[in-house]
Write a protein that holds these residues in place. Structure first.
Motif: not given
Lengths: 168, 690
Positions: B345-371
């Motif tokens: 959660p420190a790297l990305i934010q996830v918001q559901q916008i419809a059934a089975g559909e999500y908007e993923v937003t990067a929220s950290a200014d770093t080089n890393d792997i979000a999962s």
């Protein structure tokens, strides 16, 4: 009136004639076709030694660029180079300002496209050579200023002109 | 008569009579009648042979051992008796039966008898026939044959007054049979006949199964059995069983005594084969049949819900958004639970916008792997996981490489770079945020430029780099412009003629291009802030730095309005122009005996408001000098006391090299510049820049 406003601008800044350091404004800009701009003094230099034979930039580094004072004056007043015809020999203050650098960033010998063997350069400033008239010559090596007779060869020719200022 | 009877006497001559042969037959016969004799227990013998006396009629034998003799008496017979001898031959032994048949008239009518049994018999079927109406104990010989007298394909099993007749499936005789019951009553032989029609073969019961070759574990399945060609009124019993369970699993059967068995297999890891069996018992009043069948089914593992996803972009800059679409499919169409967990959660934010559909937003200014972790479980607890990795990229940084200080009226280049390949860059936008309007050229590149105007100032710019998908990075930069320094002219007013002589009354022409013909000195309408000789522009300052009248008694300093420098006035009562002092205190004695001592004093006193008094540089010194002896700047620098100065001036500069000091030699209209020992005394000027 324009010049008065410019003078007021100079006074307001308080940053005048400071010796150059790392924080100094950029004095020289090179443009294409052998033009060197001295932004500090609003002068445009031919970025080369003039070949007396061609009245253009010396292209063969081995050739002589020695000229008499009268040749130098004649070259300066007749040359049309890089689209400009109002070239002239620099006066002693202009030439010294180019070579009596106070920091390496303003070392004209490093900035300009001049031969390493360049030493004496003609100025347009007059001097007495004994009982005869002569011109001051600047040694770019020692910065010494000496009067030379008009017919004596040896010094090189550098050309300068004023940059047309836009005065506000 | 049969020809083989010819060897009979030989047999009889060589054989041995063992015991009596039992033969059934009538005692009386009337002309025109046919009768039959049968050897009882004919199976004990290899062959039966017959002999008889002469009579008017015919005989012939039948049976596989010739154990039946049929005798037909001619209607015109006048015979009284017929004597018959039967031989039962068994190797070298034989048995004999002697029979006597009397010919009589007026055969009595038979008693009322009948044969009870089916009128029709199909191939493969059997039926019982019973002769009704005879006294108990009456011997009956059953003779059953088709219309051609053949009994092939018929199985006859006598049982007293009954006989069981079975017609083989492969029976190929005539379409009708004759069932003959031969019996003797009062010495007379009677035959009761019944005709039986042969029907087509009755189809056999057939067992068929309806089942899926593949079943899924943990899901109810079933197998349906169907029996075709069931005899009417048949009772059917089913018995299902598991022959071989699937590997590492088991199958439970339900309703295994019915035609529709249910089955449920435990889960397994891989598809495995199982063998089931069904036994069907078919029972009728007449017969019983058993049908059995084994069959294989494949049990498939009960799978967890299947996960798949589509990620529009798997690499995100900070603040960049992307769309994630998740698809869940349940192989067995069972109910399932599904969840999406943000593992970082420190790297990305996830918001559901419809059934089975999500908007993923990067929220950290770093080089890393979000999962992100996808999980789906069915009702059996079979769970599938899927981890989606998203590459979070640190936003690139804009760096500026241009000089931050430039001169007015010069071309100012702006140079930026960004630590990302050019292919990532969608757009480049420069915006000026401060300063006079600067018309940037090449504004969509990283290297625009503009012409600074003549007013020293600060220019500020914002550079915005659009990386696409709504991601932009910005950075600010500024450039300060400083005023140019117009060089003072030299005061050189001399001209030279073509004869290399100073221009004078005798001169006719003048050389062109000389110093005197150009610059501020030669401008006739030069505007000055103050006043001064030739092109010079000076103002006098008092001790506090206030402007005073030219050459005023209280003047302490001379301000050069062209160069901006402030000079110490070298008047005779304070710092005489011709005064020569050593540079260092160590080279002299007394108060303010050296140049450095004077400098310290001036700075301490803030003379003319300045605290940076020093020896001028070569260019600074040269800037104030004039070679116009008639209107020398030295007169201004000495507060008009130049007249007291005689001879050559050695003006010290701050330039020192190899223990030598650069000095200007000034003598009248002549100017030289050269190096002198630092230990030599020299005149000096002092300047303040600030």
């Amino acid at each position: 009136m324009d010049k008065l406003i410019f003078v007021l601008g100079v006074l307001a800044s308080g940053q005048v004639f400071a010796s150059c350091n790392a924080e100094s404004p950029i004095r020289f800009d090179k443009e294409a076709n052998h033009i060197l701009l001295d932004n500090k003094h609003r002068l445009m230099w031919m970025d080369c030694v003039i070949d007396p034979a061609t009245k253009a930039c010396l292209t063969d580094n081995q050739s002589s660029f020695s000229a008499t004072a009268k040749q130098a004056l004649e070259i300066a007043t007749s040359a049309t180079l890089e689209g400009h015809s109002n070239w002239r020999l620099p006066n002693i203050k202009e030439l010294v300002s180019l070579f009596a650098h106070e920091c390496e960033a303003e070392n004209a010998k490093l900035v300009m496209q001049v031969p390493e063997r360049l030493n004496y350069v003609w100025t347009s400033t007059t001097a007495s050579n004994g009982n005869s008239a002569g011109l001051l010559v600047l040694s770019t090596v020692s910065t010494q200023i000496t009067p030379w007779g008009l017919s004596r060869t040896g010094p090189a020719v550098l050309l300068v002109r004023d940059i047309n200022q836009t005065v506000e | 008569m049969c020809m083989k009877h010819l060897w009979l006497p030989l047999v009889l001559a060589l054989g041995f009579e063992v015991e009596a042969l039992e033969v059934h037959g009538p005692k009386y016969i009337q002309p025109g009648e046919a009768v039959m004799f049968n050897v009882v227990d004919s199976e004990k013998y290899q062959q039966i042979e017959w002999q008889q006396s002469f009579f008017n009629g015919e005989i012939y034998t039948t049976g596989d051992k010739q154990q039946t003799l049929q005798l037909a008496l001619s209607p015109t017979s006048t015979d009284s008796y017929i004597f018959i001898r039967a031989y039962g031959i068994d190797g070298w032994n034989y048995d004999i039966a002697d029979l006597e048949l009397e010919i009589k008239q007026n055969k009595p009518q038979p008693v009322d008898v009948s044969i009870q049994g089916p009128e029709k018999l199909s191939k493969g079927q059997s039926a019982d026939y019973t002769l009704m109406g005879l006294p108990a104990g009456t011997r009956i010989d059953w003779v059953i044959a088709d219309e051609f007298g053949n009994d092939r394909g018929l199985k006859v099993t006598p049982n007293g007054d009954s006989v069981t007749l079975k017609v083989n499936k492969r029976y190929s005789g005539s379409d009708a049979l004759t069932v003959n019951a031969v019996y003797v009553q009062n010495g007379w032989q009677y035959i009761q006949t019944k005709s039986v029609t042969i029907g087509t073969a009755v189809p056999q019961p057939e067992l068929s199964l309806e089942f899926d070759a593949r079943y899924t574990a943990l899901i109810n399945g079933g197998v349906k059995a169907t029996v075709n060609n069931l005899p009417a009124g048949a009772q059917v019993d089913y018995a299902w069983r598991v022959v071989t369970p699937p590997l590492a699993s088991s199958i439970t059967l339900f309703n295994e005594a019915t035609s529709n068995v249910a089955l449920l297999a435990q889960n397994l890891d891989v598809a495995s084969k199982a063998t089931l069996a069904l036994r069907v018992e078919i029972t009728t009043n007449e017969q019983q049949a058993v049908l059995e069948k084994e069959f294989d089914i494949t049990i498939n593992p009960n799978l967890a819900p299947q996960l798949s996803h589509q990620l529009v972009s798997a690499a995100l800059w900070n603040t960049e958004k992307t769309k994630l679409t998740v698809n869940v499919s349940e192989p067995e169409q069972e109910v399932y639970d599904y969840s999406l967990d943000n593992l970082t959660p420190a790297l990305i934010q996830v918001q559901q916008i419809a059934a089975g559909e999500y908007e993923v937003t990067a929220s950290a200014d770093t080089n890393d792997i979000a999962s992100l972790k996808l999980s789906a479980s069915d009702i059996h607890g079979n769970t599938n996981h899927q981890v989606i990795d998203i590459n979070i990229k640190k936003l690139p940084v804009i760096a500026f490489e241009h000089a931050s200080k430039r001169y007015t009226n010069s071309k100012v280049p702006l140079i930026a770079n960004i630590n990302v390949p050019a292919s990532f860059i969608q757009n480049v936008t420069w915006r000026q945020t401060f300063g006079s309007n600067a018309n940037l050229d090449d504004i969509t590149t990283f290297t625009p430029s503009f012409m600074a105007n003549g007013l020293p100032q600060e220019y500020r710019f914002e550079l915005e780099v659009d990386l696409g998908n709504g991601v932009k990075v910005t950075n600010d930069t500024k450039v300060n412009t400083f005023p140019v320094t117009v060089l003072n002219d030299t005061g050189d007013r001399r001209l030279i003629d073509e004869a290399d002589k100073w221009y004078g009354a005798s001169s006719t022409t003048v050389l062109q291009g000389l110093d005197a013909q150009h610059g501020r000195d030669s401008e006739s309408n030069l505007i000055k802030l103050g006043s001064g000789p030739d092109g010079f522009d000076f103002m006098f300052l008092d001790e506090q730095g206030q402007i005073v009248e030219n050459f005023a008694a209280g003047a302490q300093c001379l301000k050069d309005n062209v160069s901006g420098l402030t000079w110490l006035l070298k008047s005779s009562d304070s710092y005489p122009l011709e005064q020569q002092l050593p540079l260092e205190d160590s080279l002299c004695t007394g108060s303010k005996c050296s140049v450095n001592a004077i400098i310290r004093d001036l700075n301490a006193r803030s003379l003319c408001g300045k605290q940076d008094w020093k020896i001028p540089s070569i260019n600074q010194t040269l800037s104030i000098l004039s070679i116009n002896q008639q209107n020398s700047t030295l007169a201004w620098l000495s507060n008009n006391e130049l007249a007291s100065v005689q001879g050559l001036l050695n003006l010290r500069t701050s330039k020192v090299n190899e223990q030598k000091n650069y000095v200007f030699l000034l003598y009248g209209e002549e100017l030289n510049g050269t190096w002198k020992s630092v230990e030599d005394s020299a005149q000096f000027l002092l300047v303040a820049e600030q």
